[in-house]
Design a protein around this motif. Structure first.
Motif, PDB file in Angstrom:
ATOM      1  N   ASP A  30       0.861  -1.078   0.104  1.00 28.35           N
ATOM      2  CA  ASP A  30       0.007   0.034   0.332  1.00 28.35           C
ATOM      3  C   ASP A  30       0.781   1.205   0.028  1.00 28.35           C
ATOM      4  N   ALA A  31       1.852   0.979   0.555  1.00 29.07           N
ATOM      5  CA  ALA A  31       2.924   2.374   0.672  1.00 29.07           C
ATOM      6  C   ALA A  31       3.461   2.798  -0.625  1.00 29.07           C
ATOM      7  N   VAL A  32       3.913   1.740  -1.490  1.00 27.30           N
ATOM      8  CA  VAL A  32       4.004   1.915  -2.807  1.00 27.30           C
ATOM      9  C   VAL A  32       3.064   2.505  -3.634  1.00 27.30           C
ATOM     10  N   VAL A  33       1.804   1.882  -3.745  1.00 22.52           N
ATOM     11  CA  VAL A  33       0.703   2.495  -4.343  1.00 22.52           C
ATOM     12  C   VAL A  33       0.478   3.948  -3.957  1.00 22.52           C
ATOM     13  N   ARG A  34       0.566   4.180  -2.568  1.00 27.34           N
ATOM     14  CA  ARG A  34       0.302   5.594  -2.209  1.00 27.34           C
ATOM     15  C   ARG A  34       1.335   6.529  -2.663  1.00 27.34           C
ATOM     16  N   GLY A  35       2.713   5.972  -2.730  1.00 25.60           N
ATOM     17  CA  GLY A  35       3.780   6.677  -3.189  1.00 25.60           C
ATOM     18  C   GLY A  35       3.499   7.333  -4.743  1.00 25.60           C
ATOM     19  N   ILE A  36       3.120   6.416  -5.399  1.00 25.77           N
ATOM     20  CA  ILE A  36       2.726   6.471  -6.782  1.00 25.77           C
ATOM     21  C   ILE A  36       1.589   7.522  -7.106  1.00 25.77           C
ATOM     22  N   ASP A  37       0.735   7.319  -6.416  1.00 26.47           N
ATOM     23  CA  ASP A  37      -0.527   8.119  -6.368  1.00 26.47           C
ATOM     24  C   ASP A  37      -0.219   9.554  -6.201  1.00 26.47           C
ATOM     25  N   ALA A  38       0.633   9.769  -5.153  1.00 31.40           N
ATOM     26  CA  ALA A  38       1.190  11.027  -4.582  1.00 31.40           C
ATOM     27  C   ALA A  38       2.279  11.661  -5.309  1.00 31.40           C
ATOM     28  N   GLY A  39       2.711  11.051  -6.257  1.00 28.47           N
ATOM     29  CA  GLY A  39       3.726  11.417  -7.096  1.00 28.47           C
ATOM     30  C   GLY A  39       5.152  11.186  -6.388  1.00 28.47           C
ATOM     31  N   ARG A  40       5.423  10.816  -5.205  1.00 29.11           N
ATOM     32  CA  ARG A  40       6.531  10.754  -4.825  1.00 29.11           C
ATOM     33  C   ARG A  40       7.219   9.494  -5.388  1.00 29.11           C
ATOM     34  N   SER A  88       6.409   0.801 -12.475  1.00 25.84           N
ATOM     35  CA  SER A  88       6.398   0.354 -13.978  1.00 25.84           C
ATOM     36  C   SER A  88       6.185   1.607 -14.716  1.00 25.84           C
ATOM     37  N   LEU A  89       6.563   1.453 -16.143  1.00 24.58           N
ATOM     38  CA  LEU A  89       6.625   2.476 -17.062  1.00 24.58           C
ATOM     39  C   LEU A  89       5.253   2.370 -18.178  1.00 24.58           C
ATOM     40  N   ASP A  90       4.193   2.065 -17.334  1.00 23.09           N
ATOM     41  CA  ASP A  90       2.809   1.859 -18.199  1.00 23.09           C
ATOM     42  C   ASP A  90       2.948   3.204 -18.810  1.00 23.09           C
ATOM     43  N   ALA A  91       2.921   3.222 -20.104  1.00 25.18           N
ATOM     44  CA  ALA A  91       2.755   4.347 -21.063  1.00 25.18           C
ATOM     45  C   ALA A  91       1.475   4.714 -21.289  1.00 25.18           C
ATOM     46  N   ASP A  92       0.567   3.849 -21.103  1.00 22.62           N
ATOM     47  CA  ASP A  92      -0.873   4.300 -21.163  1.00 22.62           C
ATOM     48  C   ASP A  92      -1.658   4.969 -19.915  1.00 22.62           C
ATOM     49  N   PRO A  93      -1.693   6.362 -19.981  1.00 24.32           N
ATOM     50  CA  PRO A  93      -2.203   6.977 -18.833  1.00 24.32           C
ATOM     51  C   PRO A  93      -3.685   6.468 -18.436  1.00 24.32           C
ATOM     52  N   VAL A  94      -4.457   6.083 -19.187  1.00 22.35           N
ATOM     53  CA  VAL A  94      -5.731   5.466 -19.036  1.00 22.35           C
ATOM     54  C   VAL A  94      -5.719   4.250 -18.101  1.00 22.35           C
ATOM     55  N   ARG A  95      -4.762   3.475 -18.560  1.00 26.34           N
ATOM     56  CA  ARG A  95      -4.619   2.241 -17.777  1.00 26.34           C
ATOM     57  C   ARG A  95      -4.170   2.350 -16.787  1.00 26.34           C
ATOM     58  N   ALA A  96      -3.137   3.138 -16.374  1.00 25.51           N
ATOM     59  CA  ALA A  96      -2.557   3.501 -15.147  1.00 25.51           C
ATOM     60  C   ALA A  96      -3.475   4.307 -14.328  1.00 25.51           C
ATOM     61  N   SER A  97      -4.344   4.994 -14.641  1.00 29.26           N
ATOM     62  CA  SER A  97      -5.469   5.666 -13.838  1.00 29.26           C
ATOM     63  C   SER A  97      -6.334   4.513 -13.549  1.00 29.26           C
ATOM     64  N   ALA A  98      -6.798   3.715 -14.488  1.00 26.11           N
ATOM     65  CA  ALA A  98      -8.005   2.707 -13.997  1.00 26.11           C
ATOM     66  C   ALA A  98      -7.367   1.531 -13.194  1.00 26.11           C
ATOM     67  N   ARG A  99      -5.846   1.472 -12.987  1.00 25.25           N
ATOM     68  CA  ARG A  99      -5.190   0.472 -12.273  1.00 25.25           C
ATOM     69  C   ARG A  99      -5.393   1.063 -10.582  1.00 25.25           C
ATOM     70  N   ARG A 100      -5.159   2.369 -10.803  1.00 25.12           N
ATOM     71  CA  ARG A 100      -5.269   3.054  -9.376  1.00 25.12           C
ATOM     72  C   ARG A 100      -6.839   3.030  -8.880  1.00 25.12           C
ATOM     73  N   ILE A 101      -7.551   3.161  -9.680  1.00 25.02           N
ATOM     74  CA  ILE A 101      -8.942   3.201  -9.179  1.00 25.02           C
ATOM     75  C   ILE A 101      -9.419   1.866  -8.749  1.00 25.02           C
ATOM     76  N   ALA A 102      -8.720   0.796  -9.528  1.00 24.29           N
ATOM     77  CA  ALA A 102      -9.289  -0.590  -9.315  1.00 24.29           C
ATOM     78  C   ALA A 102      -8.610  -0.858  -7.864  1.00 24.29           C
ATOM     79  N   LEU A 103      -7.213  -0.329  -7.622  1.00 29.72           N
ATOM     80  CA  LEU A 103      -6.410  -0.838  -6.560  1.00 29.72           C
ATOM     81  C   LEU A 103      -7.288   0.085  -5.238  1.00 29.72           C
ATOM     82  N   ASP A 104      -7.710   1.101  -5.603  1.00 22.80           N
ATOM     83  CA  ASP A 104      -8.270   1.797  -4.303  1.00 22.80           C
ATOM     84  C   ASP A 104      -9.637   1.072  -3.899  1.00 22.80           C
ATOM     85  N   ALA A 105     -10.266   0.733  -4.946  1.00 20.32           N
ATOM     86  CA  ALA A 105     -11.790  -0.008  -4.730  1.00 20.32           C
ATOM     87  C   ALA A 105     -11.482  -1.416  -4.055  1.00 20.32           C
TER      88      ALA A 105
END
Length: 133
Positions: A30-40, A88-105
């Protein structure tokens, strides 16, 4: 290879609360996910080695490795063998955003005490409801 000072700075991103009911490997995940979401933590950034992070937190190396494996399976990080583990270097910003939403849910459902199967069924039901709508 990243310099030791960069790893030392990154180590501060990670903490584990030994009094928490949440297992340490999940707290790291969860710390990694939060760090990515927060831009750290940024795409392509190298994470601390499992040994360095385990030593910093007083955890077993296998605990940290398990968290990194779960993150890799979710596509959040990439293991590059001896080079290390990277955001990850996920180049697709929509997929990256969708992953964050799914992980949050998924995190919210887990925090409610639902099992993996219950959470999965609810998420599938939600998608099916939208498709039927």
């Amino acid at each position: 290879m990243a310099s030791p000072s960069i790893d030392a700075q990154l180590l501060e991103e990670f903490t584990v609360d030994s009094t928490s009911a949440t297992p340490p490997f999940r707290q790291l995940h969860d710390a990694v996910v939060r760090g990515i979401d927060a831009g750290r933590l940024h795409p392509g950034q190298r994470l601390p080695t499992t040994r360095a992070l385990a030593g910093h937190l007083g955890l077993a190396v296998n605990t940290v490795a398990g968290a990194y494996r779960a993150l890799e399976e979710a596509g959040i990080v990439e293991g590059r063998g001896r080079a290390g583990t990277f955001v990850s270097l996920d180049a697709d910003p929509v997929r990256a955003s969708a992953r964050r939403i799914a992980l949050d849910a998924a995190t919210r459902l887990r925090d409610l005490g639902l099992t993996r199967e219950q959470s999965r069924a609810l998420l599938v039901e939600a998608v099916e409801t939208l498709e039927a709508g």
